[in-house]
Design a protein around this motif. Structure first.
Motif, mmCIF file in Angstrom:
data_model
loop_
_atom_site.group_PDB
_atom_site.id
_atom_site.type_symbol
_atom_site.label_atom_id
_atom_site.label_comp_id
_atom_site.label_asym_id
_atom_site.label_seq_id
_atom_site.Cartn_x
_atom_site.Cartn_y
_atom_site.Cartn_z
ATOM 1 N N ALA A 115 49.269 30.065 77.913
ATOM 2 C CA ALA A 115 49.739 31.343 78.447
ATOM 3 C C ALA A 115 49.257 32.509 77.579
ATOM 4 N N VAL A 116 49.345 32.354 76.252
ATOM 5 C CA VAL A 116 48.866 33.401 75.340
ATOM 6 C C VAL A 116 47.361 33.588 75.488
ATOM 7 N N LYS A 117 46.640 32.476 75.616
ATOM 8 C CA LYS A 117 45.189 32.559 75.803
ATOM 9 C C LYS A 117 44.850 33.341 77.063
ATOM 10 N N ASN A 118 45.510 33.032 78.174
ATOM 11 C CA ASN A 118 45.257 33.747 79.428
ATOM 12 C C ASN A 118 45.601 35.233 79.314
ATOM 13 N N LEU A 119 46.689 35.529 78.581
ATOM 14 C CA LEU A 119 47.097 36.923 78.404
ATOM 15 C C LEU A 119 46.051 37.709 77.626
ATOM 16 N N LEU A 120 45.555 37.169 76.521
ATOM 17 C CA LEU A 120 44.576 37.877 75.700
ATOM 18 C C LEU A 120 43.230 38.008 76.414
ATOM 19 N N VAL A 121 42.817 36.969 77.109
ATOM 20 C CA VAL A 121 41.548 37.046 77.851
ATOM 21 C C VAL A 121 41.635 38.088 78.964
ATOM 22 N N GLY A 122 42.760 38.110 79.678
ATOM 23 C CA GLY A 122 42.948 39.110 80.725
ATOM 24 C C GLY A 122 42.968 40.521 80.169
ATOM 25 N N ALA A 123 43.639 40.709 79.020
ATOM 26 C CA ALA A 123 43.676 42.031 78.397
ATOM 27 C C ALA A 123 42.289 42.467 77.951
ATOM 28 N N LEU A 124 41.481 41.535 77.420
ATOM 29 C CA LEU A 124 40.121 41.870 76.988
ATOM 30 C C LEU A 124 39.247 42.254 78.178
ATOM 31 N N ASP A 125 39.354 41.520 79.265
ATOM 32 C CA ASP A 125 38.567 41.839 80.461
ATOM 33 C C ASP A 125 38.936 43.216 81.014
ATOM 34 N N GLU A 126 40.233 43.506 81.039
ATOM 35 C CA GLU A 126 40.683 44.806 81.544
ATOM 36 C C GLU A 126 40.208 45.929 80.626
ATOM 37 N N TRP A 127 40.279 45.705 79.323
ATOM 38 C CA TRP A 127 39.812 46.713 78.361
ATOM 39 C C TRP A 127 38.325 46.967 78.504
ATOM 40 N N SER A 128 37.537 45.910 78.713
ATOM 41 C CA SER A 128 36.082 46.073 78.830
ATOM 42 C C SER A 128 35.713 46.868 80.077
ATOM 43 N N LYS A 129 36.521 46.732 81.151
ATOM 44 C CA LYS A 129 36.234 47.491 82.372
ATOM 45 C C LYS A 129 36.437 48.985 82.158
ATOM 46 N N LYS A 130 37.346 49.344 81.260
ATOM 47 C CA LYS A 130 37.630 50.751 81.008
ATOM 48 C C LYS A 130 36.610 51.411 80.083
ATOM 49 N N GLN A 131 35.683 50.608 79.537
ATOM 50 C CA GLN A 131 34.714 51.183 78.613
ATOM 51 C C GLN A 131 33.590 51.900 79.334
ATOM 52 N N GLY A 132 33.570 51.829 80.646
ATOM 53 C CA GLY A 132 32.564 52.568 81.397
ATOM 54 C C GLY A 132 31.289 51.770 81.549
ATOM 55 N N ARG A 133 30.259 52.495 81.958
ATOM 56 C CA ARG A 133 28.976 51.859 82.242
ATOM 57 C C ARG A 133 28.381 51.280 80.970
ATOM 58 N N GLY A 134 27.648 50.219 81.169
ATOM 59 C CA GLY A 134 26.903 49.673 80.069
ATOM 60 C C GLY A 134 27.580 48.585 79.284
ATOM 61 N N PHE A 135 28.895 48.369 79.484
ATOM 62 C CA PHE A 135 29.536 47.341 78.681
ATOM 63 C C PHE A 135 29.162 45.982 79.239
ATOM 64 N N PRO A 136 28.523 45.149 78.413
ATOM 65 C CA PRO A 136 28.029 43.876 78.921
ATOM 66 C C PRO A 136 29.142 42.862 79.119
ATOM 67 N N SER A 137 28.744 41.671 79.502
ATOM 68 C CA SER A 137 29.715 40.614 79.738
ATOM 69 C C SER A 137 30.510 40.311 78.468
ATOM 70 N N THR A 138 31.812 40.083 78.634
ATOM 71 C CA THR A 138 32.669 39.772 77.485
ATOM 72 C C THR A 138 32.802 38.258 77.304
ATOM 73 N N LYS A 139 31.877 37.500 77.874
ATOM 74 C CA LYS A 139 31.975 36.042 77.847
ATOM 75 C C LYS A 139 32.053 35.506 76.430
ATOM 76 N N ILE A 140 31.240 36.051 75.534
ATOM 77 C CA ILE A 140 31.211 35.539 74.166
ATOM 78 C C ILE A 140 32.556 35.763 73.479
ATOM 79 N N PHE A 141 33.186 36.927 73.718
ATOM 80 C CA PHE A 141 34.461 37.211 73.077
ATOM 81 C C PHE A 141 35.602 36.433 73.731
ATOM 82 N N THR A 142 35.539 36.258 75.030
ATOM 83 C CA THR A 142 36.576 35.452 75.684
ATOM 84 C C THR A 142 36.511 34.001 75.209
ATOM 85 N N ASN A 143 35.290 33.498 75.012
ATOM 86 C CA ASN A 143 35.159 32.131 74.491
ATOM 87 C C ASN A 143 35.705 32.030 73.066
ATOM 88 N N LEU A 144 35.437 33.057 72.251
ATOM 89 C CA LEU A 144 35.969 33.059 70.890
ATOM 90 C C LEU A 144 37.494 33.087 70.899
#
Length: 349
Positions: free
Chosen positions: A101-130
């Motif tokens: 549950a904590v893992k899903n919460l942090l990954v979801g928060a990271l994905d949402e944060w990356s969307k707010k960074q605007g254009r150019g923010f690449p895939s967050t796959k590496i950070f979600t895997n970490l």
């Protein structure tokens, strides 16, 4: 016989009924309460509640089932060591469920944060895997600690291994965190036309976790390590206002009527500014005399282009039109004049 059946029912029937009731409660919660909570979170503007509900929704049924199993287990009289095994199983299952549950919460928060960074923010796959690796590792360590297994040697091994990996991947990690710094600071973004120290100029097309890709105006693709971009002096033509100031120097004869020259030059410049594609609409070109030259009075004309590259068409058209208009008005653009004095002395014999 009846007493035996009664004892059997009290021993096993009640726990089975408790488990069945837990499953029923979980099903009702999923169908009614969870459905209403989901509709409620979708109506709010804050995305945090959606992320939190999505993180725990897959764990709701396991939590209710584990709670029912715990209550049913407490009603049974089970001899050692089976009661200890069951208690540990429930404990491990709860820890792992909370971990996911904590893992899903942090990954979801990271994905949402990356969307707010605007254009150019690449895939967050590496950070979600970490994040997944770190959280699951922590959960496993907590499970081992709950089983009275010492995790100190494991932590020591992880520390030494992490140090070795960081030394081996020093350049890669440097580019990785430099890329994150570039994205967060928005020093450059895809689509920007930039010039880095050394004279390399082009459009930023992509910022990955290792390299920044630049496309030159000659269609050459350049891959630059993120660490170099992060440390470089960068001239960004588009970071705030993409418009580009265009300056064209001109020289006219000393015999010219400067008021007339200024009037004609401004008329031609204003027509070019209005008619040429790539010029900023509504900008009034500026004409300024600035220097007494060796053979001419020099002036500059200032235009405004929409972005870097549009100034080439502006310069091209303005020079053609101004040259023709100066000829028609009798305004002379002088050639450089040099007076050479040659002294020749002869000796009498």
């Amino acid at each position: 016989m009846e007493e035996t059946l009664t004892n059997t029912f009290l021993t096993w029937g009640i726990p089975v009924l408790i488990l069945a009731a837990g499953v029923l409660i979980g099903w009702l919660f999923k169908r009614i309460i969870h459905f209403r909570l989901k509709n409620l979170t979708q109506k709010t503007r804050w995305r945090g509640d959606d992320i939190a509900l999505k993180a725990v929704e897959s764990q709701i049924l396991p939590w209710i089932a584990l709670a029912a199993l715990y209550v049913a287990f407490k009603s049974l009289e089970i001899v050692e060591p089976f009661n200890t095994y069951i208690a540990r199983f429930i404990q491990i299952a709860v820890i792992l469920s909370i971990t996911f549950a904590v893992k899903n919460l942090l990954v979801g928060a990271l994905d949402e944060w990356s969307k707010k960074q605007g254009r150019g923010f690449p895939s967050t796959k590496i950070f979600t895997n970490l994040i997944k690796i770190v959280i699951i590792t922590i959960g496993i360590l907590i499970v081992l600690e709950s089983l009275n297994i010492s995790i100190t040697p494991m932590l020591t091994a992880l520390g030494i291994g992490g140090l070795a990996i960081s030394l081996a991947l020093k350049d890669t990690l440097s580019d990785l965190f430099s890329g994150l710094h570039i994205l967060l600071s928005k020093k450059v973004q895809p689509g920007d036309f930039v010039e880095i120290d050394g004279g390399t100029r082009g459009y930023i097309t992509n910022i990955s976790w290792r390299n920044t890709t630049m496309l030159e105006r000659t269609n050459n693709v350049i891959s630059i390590p993120n660490s170099r971009i992060s440390a470089a002096i960068v001239k960004n033509y588009d970071i705030e206002d993409a418009s580009f100031s265009v300056r064209i120097p001109i020289g006219v004869s000393y015999s010219s009527d400067l008021e007339h020259v200024e009037k004609i030059t401004h008329e031609v410049a204003l027509a070019v500014q209005k008619e040429i594609t790539g010029a900023v609409e509504g900008f009034d070109p500026i004409v300024r005399f600035f220097e007494f030259g060796d053979s001419s009075i020099n002036l500059k004309v200032y235009f405004q282009a929409k972005q870097y590259g549009d100034h080439h068409a502006l310069k091209h058209e303005f020079i053609k039109r101004l040259h023709g208009r100066y000829e028609a008005e009798g305004i002379v653009i002088p050639f450089p004049i040099r007076t050479i004095i040659h002294e020749n002395s002869s000796n009498e014999l």
